[in-house]
Design a protein around this motif. Structure first.
Motif, PDB file in Angstrom:
ATOM      1  N   ARG A 159       0.754  -1.209   0.029  1.00  0.00           N
ATOM      2  CA  ARG A 159      -0.090  -0.006  -0.023  1.00  0.00           C
ATOM      3  C   ARG A 159       0.804   1.344   0.123  1.00  0.00           C
ATOM      4  NH1 ARG A 159      -3.760  -0.025   5.150  1.00  0.00           N
ATOM      5  NH2 ARG A 159      -1.671  -0.101   6.086  1.00  0.00           N
ATOM      6  N   SER A 173       1.366   3.619   2.527  1.00  0.00           N
ATOM      7  CA  SER A 173       0.821   4.682   3.284  1.00  0.00           C
ATOM      8  C   SER A 173       1.785   5.393   4.141  1.00  0.00           C
ATOM      9  CB  SER A 173      -0.256   4.591   3.977  1.00  0.00           C
ATOM     10  OG  SER A 173      -0.077   3.653   5.223  1.00  0.00           O
ATOM     11  N   MET A 231       5.084   5.135   3.300  1.00  0.00           N
ATOM     12  CA  MET A 231       6.192   5.375   2.381  1.00  0.00           C
ATOM     13  C   MET A 231       5.646   6.980   2.091  1.00  0.00           C
ATOM     14  SD  MET A 231       6.160   4.736  -1.458  1.00  0.00           S
ATOM     15  CE  MET A 231       4.596   5.677  -1.502  1.00  0.00           C
ATOM     16  N   GLY A 250       6.446  -1.364   5.534  1.00  0.00           N
ATOM     17  CA  GLY A 250       5.531  -2.296   5.142  1.00  0.00           C
ATOM     18  C   GLY A 250       6.416  -3.513   4.133  1.00  0.00           C
ATOM     19  N   MET A 294       7.656  -6.470   3.619  1.00  0.00           N
ATOM     20  CA  MET A 294       7.220  -7.675   4.175  1.00  0.00           C
ATOM     21  C   MET A 294       8.272  -9.058   3.957  1.00  0.00           C
ATOM     22  SD  MET A 294       4.851  -6.336   5.697  1.00  0.00           S
ATOM     23  CE  MET A 294       3.779  -7.586   6.753  1.00  0.00           C
ATOM     24  N   PRO A 319       3.696  -2.422  13.491  1.00  0.00           N
ATOM     25  CA  PRO A 319       2.420  -1.851  14.081  1.00  0.00           C
ATOM     26  C   PRO A 319       2.135  -2.674  15.361  1.00  0.00           C
ATOM     27  CG  PRO A 319       2.062  -3.445  12.358  1.00  0.00           C
ATOM     28  CD  PRO A 319       3.635  -3.259  12.492  1.00  0.00           C
ATOM     29  N   ASP A 340      11.878  -7.922  13.994  1.00  0.00           N
ATOM     30  CA  ASP A 340      11.303  -6.949  15.023  1.00  0.00           C
ATOM     31  C   ASP A 340      11.741  -6.776  16.339  1.00  0.00           C
ATOM     32  OD1 ASP A 340       9.671  -6.724  12.811  1.00  0.00           O
ATOM     33  OD2 ASP A 340       8.187  -8.252  13.558  1.00  0.00           O
TER      34      ASP A 340
HETATM   35  C1  GAR Z   1       2.230  -0.860   8.387  1.00  0.00           C
HETATM   36  O1  GAR Z   1       1.030  -0.936   9.364  1.00  0.00           O
HETATM   37  C2  GAR Z   1       3.583  -1.223   8.957  1.00  0.00           C
HETATM   38  O2  GAR Z   1       3.584  -0.812  10.256  1.00  0.00           O
HETATM   39  C3  GAR Z   1       3.325  -2.776   8.803  1.00  0.00           C
HETATM   40  O3  GAR Z   1       2.687  -2.961   7.486  1.00  0.00           O
HETATM   41  C4  GAR Z   1       1.880  -1.790   7.214  1.00  0.00           C
HETATM   42  C5  GAR Z   1       2.287  -1.035   5.862  1.00  0.00           C
HETATM   43  O4  GAR Z   1       1.368  -0.292   5.550  1.00  0.00           O
HETATM   44  N1  GAR Z   1       4.483  -3.315   8.872  1.00  0.00           N
HETATM   45  C6  GAR Z   1       4.837  -4.719   9.332  1.00  0.00           C
HETATM   46  O5  GAR Z   1       3.725  -5.238   9.658  1.00  0.00           O
HETATM   47  C7  GAR Z   1       6.393  -5.126   9.204  1.00  0.00           C
HETATM   48  N2  GAR Z   1       6.557  -6.208   9.834  1.00  0.00           N
HETATM   49  P1  GAR Z   1       1.747   0.744   4.427  1.00  0.00           P
HETATM   50  O6  GAR Z   1       2.181  -0.140   3.080  1.00  0.00           O
HETATM   51  O7  GAR Z   1       0.433   1.418   3.983  1.00  0.00           O
HETATM   52  O8  GAR Z   1       2.744   1.561   4.992  1.00  0.00           O
END
Ligand code: GAR
Length: 210
Positions: free
Chosen positions: A11, A13, A15, A88, A90, A110, A145
């Protein structure tokens, strides 16, 4: 201004929150490139919309994790970032890649680490019955983490919360926390030494008071 590369998977967001913050005149860093392991990540479009160079490096195109990271390293070597932000992203990173960027790579997670490392943090927080939840920005180390904590933000868990309503509340906190934490790292107000976050500069060293 420090040069920043952002690694994403979806997504984007967080970034975008970093890109928006970095557009401010006083921000100590500029976003030079966004890299995704998914070519169709929505975040890539968003980054391009902000005029930022993007690179898709699909992990499926590589025989293993290390080979994928070699390609990422090649792109990073070209754009010479000072700091790498995982937003994000992963995919787990190999110890070798983590060592290359030690003290210069940060991640947002998160939950209020060390609670709830890994996936499905909001669901697990609700199941556990915690009354306070939130997000953490930390230096990336080998263990997932688990790196030294740079900054955290807490949000309440409200009765009637669902996984989604809690995720939305935490995400809003993430979008404020990550730019603040990045600016601290970029200004050298926090650095990683001997496996710990060391705070310096003005103030009392408590990021929550800034
Ligand atoms: C965010 O909530 C981030 O904290 C989480 O993924 C989401 C990405 O959203 N990250 C993790 O879980 C890493 N282990 P985004 O693409 O909209 O920023």
């Amino acid at each position: 201004r420090r040069r920043i590369a952002i690694l994403i998977s979806g997504r984007g967001s967080n970034m975008e929150a970093l890109i928006t913050a970095a557009a401010g005149a006083d921000f100590p860093a500029e976003i030079v490139t966004v890299i995704s392991n998914h070519p169709d990540a929505a975040g890539l479009q968003i980054a391009r919309g902000h005029g930022i160079e993007t690179v898709a490096i699909p992990h499926h195109d590589h025989v293993d994790r290390a080979a994928h990271e070699v390609e990422i390293g090649r792109v990073l070597a070209e754009c010479r970032p000072d700091i790498v932000c995982l937003a994000g992203y992963m995919r787990l990173l190999t110890p070798r890649f983590v060592a290359t960027w030690e003290g210069r790579m940060i991640n947002i997670h998160p939950s209020l680490l060390p609670a709830f490392p890994g996936l499905h943090t909001h669901r697990r927080a609700l199941l556990q019955g915690v009354r306070v939840h939130g997000c953490t920005v930390h230096f990336v180390t080998e263990a997932m983490d688990d790196g030294p904590i740079i900054a955290q933000a807490a949000v309440p868990v409200l009765s009637g919360d669902t996984e989604n309503s809690l995720a939305v509340r935490v995400l809003l906190a993430e979008h404020k926390l990550y730019p603040m934490a990045l600016s601290m790292v970029a200004r050298g107000e926090v650095s990683m030494r001997d496996g710990r976050a060391v705070f310096s500069g003005t103030g009392d060293g408590d990021p929550q008071t800034r």
